[in-house]
Enzyme design. Structure first.
Site, mmCIF file in Angstrom:
data_model
loop_
_atom_site.group_PDB
_atom_site.id
_atom_site.type_symbol
_atom_site.label_atom_id
_atom_site.label_comp_id
_atom_site.label_asym_id
_atom_site.label_seq_id
_atom_site.Cartn_x
_atom_site.Cartn_y
_atom_site.Cartn_z
ATOM 1 N N SER A 199 0.857 -1.195 0.000
ATOM 2 C CA SER A 199 0.000 0.000 0.000
ATOM 3 C C SER A 199 0.889 1.239 0.000
ATOM 4 C CB SER A 199 -0.857 0.021 1.273
ATOM 5 O OG SER A 199 -1.479 1.298 1.432
ATOM 6 N N TYR A 203 -1.873 -1.866 10.375
ATOM 7 C CA TYR A 203 -1.908 -1.918 8.908
ATOM 8 C C TYR A 203 -0.624 -1.311 8.335
ATOM 9 C CZ TYR A 203 -4.211 -1.660 4.285
ATOM 10 O OH TYR A 203 -4.550 -1.818 2.953
ATOM 11 N N ILE A 226 -8.302 2.525 -3.672
ATOM 12 C CA ILE A 226 -8.872 1.797 -4.805
ATOM 13 C C ILE A 226 -10.318 1.443 -4.481
ATOM 14 C CG2 ILE A 226 -8.584 -0.205 -6.346
ATOM 15 C CD1 ILE A 226 -6.094 1.620 -6.299
HETATM 16 P P1 NAP Z 1 -11.438 -6.736 -0.461
HETATM 17 O O1 NAP Z 1 -12.307 -6.470 -1.646
HETATM 18 O O2 NAP Z 1 -12.045 -6.675 0.888
HETATM 19 O O3 NAP Z 1 -10.708 -8.138 -0.685
HETATM 20 C C1 NAP Z 1 -9.987 -8.772 0.340
HETATM 21 C C2 NAP Z 1 -9.818 -10.231 -0.035
HETATM 22 O O4 NAP Z 1 -9.070 -10.897 0.995
HETATM 23 C C3 NAP Z 1 -11.149 -10.976 -0.159
HETATM 24 O O5 NAP Z 1 -11.089 -11.885 -1.229
HETATM 25 C C4 NAP Z 1 -11.239 -11.717 1.169
HETATM 26 O O6 NAP Z 1 -12.055 -12.861 1.010
HETATM 27 C C5 NAP Z 1 -9.760 -12.067 1.401
HETATM 28 N N1 NAP Z 1 -9.479 -12.393 2.799
HETATM 29 C C6 NAP Z 1 -9.615 -11.590 3.880
HETATM 30 N N2 NAP Z 1 -9.263 -12.250 4.994
HETATM 31 C C7 NAP Z 1 -8.890 -13.491 4.618
HETATM 32 C C8 NAP Z 1 -8.423 -14.651 5.308
HETATM 33 N N3 NAP Z 1 -8.283 -14.677 6.645
HETATM 34 N N4 NAP Z 1 -8.133 -15.757 4.589
HETATM 35 C C9 NAP Z 1 -8.275 -15.773 3.252
HETATM 36 N N5 NAP Z 1 -8.702 -14.719 2.538
HETATM 37 C C10 NAP Z 1 -9.012 -13.592 3.217
HETATM 38 O O7 NAP Z 1 -10.216 -5.693 -0.399
HETATM 39 P P2 NAP Z 1 -9.211 -5.119 -1.494
HETATM 40 O O8 NAP Z 1 -9.287 -3.645 -1.396
HETATM 41 O O9 NAP Z 1 -9.359 -5.765 -2.812
HETATM 42 O O10 NAP Z 1 -7.831 -5.538 -0.807
HETATM 43 C C11 NAP Z 1 -6.853 -6.342 -1.444
HETATM 44 C C12 NAP Z 1 -5.481 -5.929 -0.934
HETATM 45 O O11 NAP Z 1 -5.196 -4.592 -1.343
HETATM 46 C C13 NAP Z 1 -5.334 -5.936 0.581
HETATM 47 O O12 NAP Z 1 -4.073 -6.477 0.929
HETATM 48 C C14 NAP Z 1 -5.405 -4.469 0.966
HETATM 49 O O13 NAP Z 1 -4.713 -4.192 2.149
HETATM 50 C C15 NAP Z 1 -4.696 -3.852 -0.239
HETATM 51 N N6 NAP Z 1 -4.989 -2.434 -0.450
HETATM 52 C C16 NAP Z 1 -6.246 -1.978 -0.626
HETATM 53 C C17 NAP Z 1 -6.457 -0.625 -0.878
HETATM 54 C C18 NAP Z 1 -7.822 -0.072 -1.150
HETATM 55 O O14 NAP Z 1 -7.982 1.173 -1.188
HETATM 56 N N7 NAP Z 1 -8.830 -0.892 -1.400
HETATM 57 C C19 NAP Z 1 -5.367 0.254 -0.924
HETATM 58 C C20 NAP Z 1 -4.087 -0.235 -0.726
HETATM 59 C C21 NAP Z 1 -3.905 -1.590 -0.504
HETATM 60 P P3 NAP Z 1 -12.977 -13.442 2.202
HETATM 61 O O15 NAP Z 1 -13.431 -12.281 3.020
HETATM 62 O O16 NAP Z 1 -14.051 -14.196 1.535
HETATM 63 O O17 NAP Z 1 -12.048 -14.345 2.943
#
Ligand code: NAP
Length: 293
Positions: free
Chosen positions: A182, A195, A227
């Site tokens: 991130s 985080y 995002i």
């Molecule tokens: P998201 O839509 O909430 O997706 C998170 C994914 O992780 C889901 O598929 C979830 O599936 C899975 N997950 C969560 N806990 C888990 C566990 N214990 N075991 C297995 N799978 C698990 O969020 P996203 O924004 O796409 O995030 C993806 C990555 O990008 C993350 O690492 C986040 O920190 C990073 N990120 C996001 C942003 C942003 O603005 N969105 C910015 C910078 C970085 P289930 O809940 O079904 O398990």
């Protein structure tokens, strides 16, 4: 005699010029083929954690569209199946993804995710560590330590463990580890210690692994800005946070999963074959304009 010699010289010159034109054409053809092939992932196996939603789903869909076998995983079967169906529709040869239900905080399930991938496809080319959660707590909160442990158990430990277990397979394929970090790996946010630490840890893990695993395996991160995904979707302040993020992002929009997927695919491609240990920011420039919040 002079005339014959002159004719021979002219014929040889024409032959040399023709040969060099042909060689140029062949080089151009090879270059064009390499350009065409740089996003061709036919025959490659890509495992993306957290691919049941958000960025992970976007990454899986793009790899599927580019011909790869993809592994879709998360903790909710319906979400996994829905993304897997989309991937199959997008795949040029209608390849059916491998679907694996797994909680990455459980080492047995994490090991089984990798085992099923190898049993099904016999190889691993790209590991995308992406699964994550977002929980906040001030260091003065009573609940601070449980929040800290929970965030690191999802956002850092499985990244290290799955990378560790995947090395023997990635060594065989000259593969890639790409982890989703991130922009906040370097930007401190109040109440976000866990985080922030997890993401800084992913960046450092990547540098150390790049040192240890070169030249066979390349190891890099993508550092997204804000995002549009379901992360924080249950936060009542989400709309306000998005408005704030847009105002702080130099390109005046938040990112889409496809912005991140394009970066992951590029890092995994031959076009990035001289890149390892890098943190690629895909954040619209927000890291320069966020400040300590
Ligand atoms: P998201 O839509 O909430 O997706 C998170 C994914 O992780 C889901 O598929 C979830 O599936 C899975 N997950 C969560 N806990 C888990 C566990 N214990 N075991 C297995 N799978 C698990 O969020 P996203 O924004 O796409 O995030 C993806 C990555 O990008 C993350 O690492 C986040 O920190 C990073 N990120 C996001 C942003 C942003 O603005 N969105 C910015 C910078 C970085 P289930 O809940 O079904 O398990």
């Amino acid at each position: 005699m002079k005339l014959i010699l002159l004719n021979i010289i002219i014929i040889i010159t024409i032959a040399i010029v023709n040969a060099s034109i042909l060689a140029d054409c062949e080089n151009n053809d090879n270059n064009n083929k390499q350009l065409d092939d740089s996003r061709n992932f036919t025959g490659k196996v890509v495992l993306i954690t957290g691919s049941s939603s958000g960025m992970g789903a976007g990454i899986a869909k793009l790899f599927a569209q580019l011909g790869a076998h993809v592994v879709i995983t998360g903790r909710h079967l319906n979400d996994i199946q829905s993304v897997a169906n989309d991937c199959q529709q997008l795949s040029p040869n209608k390849l059916k993804p491998l679907e694996v239900l797994a909680d990455l905080t459980n080492s047995t399930q994490l090991q089984s995710l990798l085992n099923k991938t190898i049993e099904t496809y016999g190889q691993l080319d790209v590991l995308v560590n992406n699964a994550g959660i977002s929980l906040m707590a001030s260091v003065t909160d009573k609940q601070f330590m449980p929040v800290f442990d929970k965030v690191l158990s999802v956002n850092l430990r499985p990244y290290v463990e799955l990378s560790h277990l995947s090395v023997p397979y990635l060594n065989k394929t000259n593969g890639n580890i790409i982890s989703i970090s991130s922009f906040v790996s370097t930007v401190p946010l109040k109440t976000n210690l866990a985080y922030n630490v997890a993401k800084a840890g992913i960046d450092m893990m990547t540098r150390v692994l790049a040192l240890e695993l070169g030249p066979n395996i390349r190891v890099n991160t993508i550092n997204p800005g804000v995002i549009n995904t379901s992360l924080k979707s249950d936060d009542p302040l989400k709309d306000q946070m998005i408005k704030h993020a847009i105002s702080r992002t130099l390109l005046k929009r938040i990112g889409q999963p496809r912005d991140i997927a394009d970066g992951v695919v590029w890092l995994a491609s031959r076009s990035a074959s001289f890149i390892t240990g890098a943190n690629l920011y895909i954040d619209g420039g927000i890291r320069y304009n966020f400040g300590g919040q």
